[in-house]
Scaffold this active site. Structure first.
Site, mmCIF file in Angstrom:
data_model
loop_
_atom_site.group_PDB
_atom_site.id
_atom_site.type_symbol
_atom_site.label_atom_id
_atom_site.label_comp_id
_atom_site.label_asym_id
_atom_site.label_seq_id
_atom_site.Cartn_x
_atom_site.Cartn_y
_atom_site.Cartn_z
ATOM 1 N N GLY A 28 0.688 -1.051 0.060
ATOM 2 C CA GLY A 28 0.113 -0.049 0.028
ATOM 3 C C GLY A 28 0.809 1.250 -0.012
ATOM 4 O O GLY A 28 0.262 2.353 0.534
ATOM 5 N N SER A 29 1.782 1.430 -0.564
ATOM 6 C CA SER A 29 2.735 2.536 -0.949
ATOM 7 C C SER A 29 2.582 3.363 -1.920
ATOM 8 O O SER A 29 3.472 4.115 -2.641
ATOM 9 C CB SER A 29 4.177 1.964 -0.782
ATOM 10 O OG SER A 29 4.556 0.784 -1.461
ATOM 11 N N GLY B 68 1.834 4.939 3.296
ATOM 12 C CA GLY B 68 2.904 4.081 2.599
ATOM 13 C C GLY B 68 3.896 4.738 1.769
ATOM 14 O O GLY B 68 5.098 4.343 1.546
ATOM 15 N N TYR C 141 -13.418 -1.804 11.339
ATOM 16 C CA TYR C 141 -12.031 -1.433 11.433
ATOM 17 C C TYR C 141 -11.372 -1.939 12.642
ATOM 18 O O TYR C 141 -10.326 -2.568 12.491
ATOM 19 C CB TYR C 141 -11.925 0.116 11.095
ATOM 20 C CG TYR C 141 -10.704 0.750 10.798
ATOM 21 C CD1 TYR C 141 -9.652 0.184 9.796
ATOM 22 C CD2 TYR C 141 -10.379 1.794 11.554
ATOM 23 C CE1 TYR C 141 -8.570 0.687 9.672
ATOM 24 C CE2 TYR C 141 -9.077 2.428 11.296
ATOM 25 C CZ TYR C 141 -8.118 1.895 10.600
ATOM 26 O OH TYR C 141 -7.014 2.560 10.140
HETATM 27 N N1 LIG Z 1 -4.701 7.827 7.599
HETATM 28 C C1 LIG Z 1 -4.965 7.687 8.688
HETATM 29 O O1 LIG Z 1 -5.212 8.683 9.547
HETATM 30 C C2 LIG Z 1 -4.778 6.358 9.463
HETATM 31 C C3 LIG Z 1 -4.667 6.419 10.857
HETATM 32 C C4 LIG Z 1 -4.684 5.235 11.462
HETATM 33 C C5 LIG Z 1 -4.271 3.919 10.605
HETATM 34 N N2 LIG Z 1 -4.068 4.099 9.444
HETATM 35 C C6 LIG Z 1 -3.494 2.914 8.818
HETATM 36 O O2 LIG Z 1 -2.516 3.263 8.015
HETATM 37 C C7 LIG Z 1 -2.328 2.281 6.650
HETATM 38 C C8 LIG Z 1 -2.388 3.517 5.389
HETATM 39 O O3 LIG Z 1 -3.330 4.453 5.494
HETATM 40 P P1 LIG Z 1 -3.562 5.604 4.597
HETATM 41 O O4 LIG Z 1 -4.622 6.246 5.144
HETATM 42 O O5 LIG Z 1 -2.324 6.068 4.133
HETATM 43 O O6 LIG Z 1 -4.272 4.719 3.253
HETATM 44 P P2 LIG Z 1 -4.658 5.321 1.843
HETATM 45 O O7 LIG Z 1 -4.239 6.781 1.539
HETATM 46 O O8 LIG Z 1 -6.069 4.946 1.397
HETATM 47 O O9 LIG Z 1 -3.818 4.130 1.130
HETATM 48 C C9 LIG Z 1 -3.978 2.952 1.044
HETATM 49 C C10 LIG Z 1 -3.044 1.997 0.416
HETATM 50 O O10 LIG Z 1 -3.410 0.679 0.511
HETATM 51 C C11 LIG Z 1 -3.434 0.051 -0.640
HETATM 52 N N3 LIG Z 1 -4.587 -1.056 -0.455
HETATM 53 C C12 LIG Z 1 -5.680 -0.783 0.174
HETATM 54 N N4 LIG Z 1 -6.450 -1.825 -0.057
HETATM 55 C C13 LIG Z 1 -5.759 -2.884 -0.716
HETATM 56 C C14 LIG Z 1 -5.812 -4.307 -1.283
HETATM 57 N N5 LIG Z 1 -6.846 -4.828 -0.776
HETATM 58 N N6 LIG Z 1 -4.878 -4.872 -1.744
HETATM 59 C C15 LIG Z 1 -3.694 -4.153 -2.319
HETATM 60 N N7 LIG Z 1 -3.404 -2.980 -1.688
HETATM 61 C C16 LIG Z 1 -4.169 -2.157 -1.008
HETATM 62 C C17 LIG Z 1 -3.753 1.218 -1.663
HETATM 63 O O11 LIG Z 1 -3.686 0.802 -2.988
HETATM 64 P P3 LIG Z 1 -4.289 1.622 -4.355
HETATM 65 O O12 LIG Z 1 -3.323 2.338 -5.070
HETATM 66 O O13 LIG Z 1 -4.495 0.422 -5.307
HETATM 67 O O14 LIG Z 1 -5.538 2.134 -3.969
HETATM 68 C C18 LIG Z 1 -3.063 2.501 -1.245
HETATM 69 O O15 LIG Z 1 -1.660 2.256 -1.555
HETATM 70 C C19 LIG Z 1 -3.761 1.738 6.576
HETATM 71 O O16 LIG Z 1 -3.276 0.244 7.158
HETATM 72 C C20 LIG Z 1 -4.593 2.522 7.693
HETATM 73 O O17 LIG Z 1 -5.723 1.664 8.303
HETATM 74 C C21 LIG Z 1 -4.119 5.318 8.701
#
Ligand SMILES: NC(=O)c1ccc[n+]([C@@H]2O[C@H](COP(=O)([O-])OP(=O)(O)OC[C@H]3O[C@@H](n4cnc5c(N)ncnc54)[C@H](OP(=O)(O)O)[C@@H]3O)[C@@H](O)[C@H]2O)c1
Length: 267
Positions: free
Chosen positions: A14-15, A20, A158
């Site tokens: 997910g980078s 990521g 979640y």
């Molecule tokens: N942002 C926050 O405030 C926050 C807080 C707590 C925890 N987190 C955790 O941190 C991590 C990253 O969050 P983020 O907000 O940066 O997420 P994001 O911007 O939505 O990006 C998600 C990434 O994961 C990939 N992805 C999602 N589902 C997938 C799947 N089924 N198979 C392969 N790739 C998948 C996406 O790929 P595509 O390019 O294909 O979409 C994207 O690269 C997550 O695990 C989230 O739960 C985030």
């Protein structure tokens, strides 16, 4: 401090977006060869090229981690790119789009969340950890969430699926006992990403607030943070990079809260 990451090979799931991207950038900046992963080819290639432009060694792996086939193919491309993976960051995932309130969230959305957060990570771990163990060194860093240990009244898909991830990750550290491979979690709080912006926009609309900035301030008070700002993607990436380093050889089976104080803890 030299984090001794030069020559190490990392896969950051997910980078292609959000947190990521920052993790991949920081690992590369410390000298690691990095596999950038996502489902969306264009987005993933774009991030990979940005990192390559800094002079780093970068490869791309594409695939949906919610299927055995997809995860198997991601692991195989990552291994093929650099001849092996020493550092696995399980960052892909997030809240399910179909999720609603505690009682209304469809069971399918709950199952999907376990699949994309917990099971997806397990799939990559099972593909990549045995070779780390054979080589006698490796790092597994799983990205959970503050909501895993400080549950909210909503998103019943979640937090619980990420709590399962933490439990899985700590159990894994025991399964890998004395192997040189560590397994730790990082639990982010509210981090400024596109997803957070969308969430805050909806939050502002629902409460009749004037702006995302106002929603952010209301939200910050509501979640009990003791640091007076929203997290940035770099806040998470610094901690992940540290845990990925050989400097963290003595840190194992833990869950590091990088959440501005949402989840105070004495252990
Ligand atoms: N942002 C926050 O405030 C926050 C807080 C707590 C925890 N987190 C955790 O941190 C991590 C990253 O969050 P983020 O907000 O940066 O997420 P994001 O911007 O939505 O990006 C998600 C990434 O994961 C990939 N992805 C999602 N589902 C997938 C799947 N089924 N198979 C392969 N790739 C998948 C996406 O790929 P595509 O390019 O294909 O979409 C994207 O690269 C997550 O695990 C989230 O739960 C985030």
């Amino acid at each position: 401090m030299d984090l001794q990451l030069k020559g190490r090979r990392a896969l950051v799931s997910g980078s292609s977006a959000g947190i990521g991207v920052a993790i991949a950038h920081h690992l590369a900046a410390e000298g690691a060869a990095v596999v950038v992963h996502g489902r969306d080819v264009e987005r993933t290639e774009r991030v990979a090229q940005q990192i390559r432009d800094t002079g780093a060694e970068v490869a791309v792996a594409i695939g949906d981690l919610t299927t055995e086939e997809g995860a198997g193919s991601v692991a195989a491309s990552a291994v093929a790119a650099f001849g092996g993976i020493d550092i696995l960051v399980n960052n892909a995932g997030g809240a399910h789009e179909g999720a609603a309130s505690w009682f209304d969230t469809p069971i399918d959305a709950i199952l999907a969340s376990y699949e994309s957060n917990t099971v997806a990570a397990i799939r990559l771990i099972r593909s990549l950890a045995p070779a780390m163990k054979e080589r006698g060194w490796g790092r597994i860093v799983n990205i959970a969430t503050a909501a895993a240990v400080t549950p909210t009244s909503g998103q019943p898909d979640y937090g619980p699926s990420k709590a399962a991830m933490i439990n899985m990750s700590l159990g894994l550290s025991k399964a890998l006992r004395s192997s040189g491979v560590t397994s730790n979690c990082v639990s982010p709080g509210m981090v400024r990403t596109q997803g957070l912006n969308t969430y805050l926009t909806e939050f502002a609309d629902q409460r009749g607030l004037d702006s995302v900035a106002e929603a952010e301030s209301v939200m910050l008070k509501g979640i009990g943070q003791t640091v007076g700002r929203v997290g940035e993607v770099d806040d998470i990436a610094y901690m992940v990079t540290m845990l990925a380093s050989p400097r963290s050889d003595f840190v194992n089976g833990t869950n590091v809260h990088v959440d501005g104080g949402i989840s105070p803890s004495v252990n």
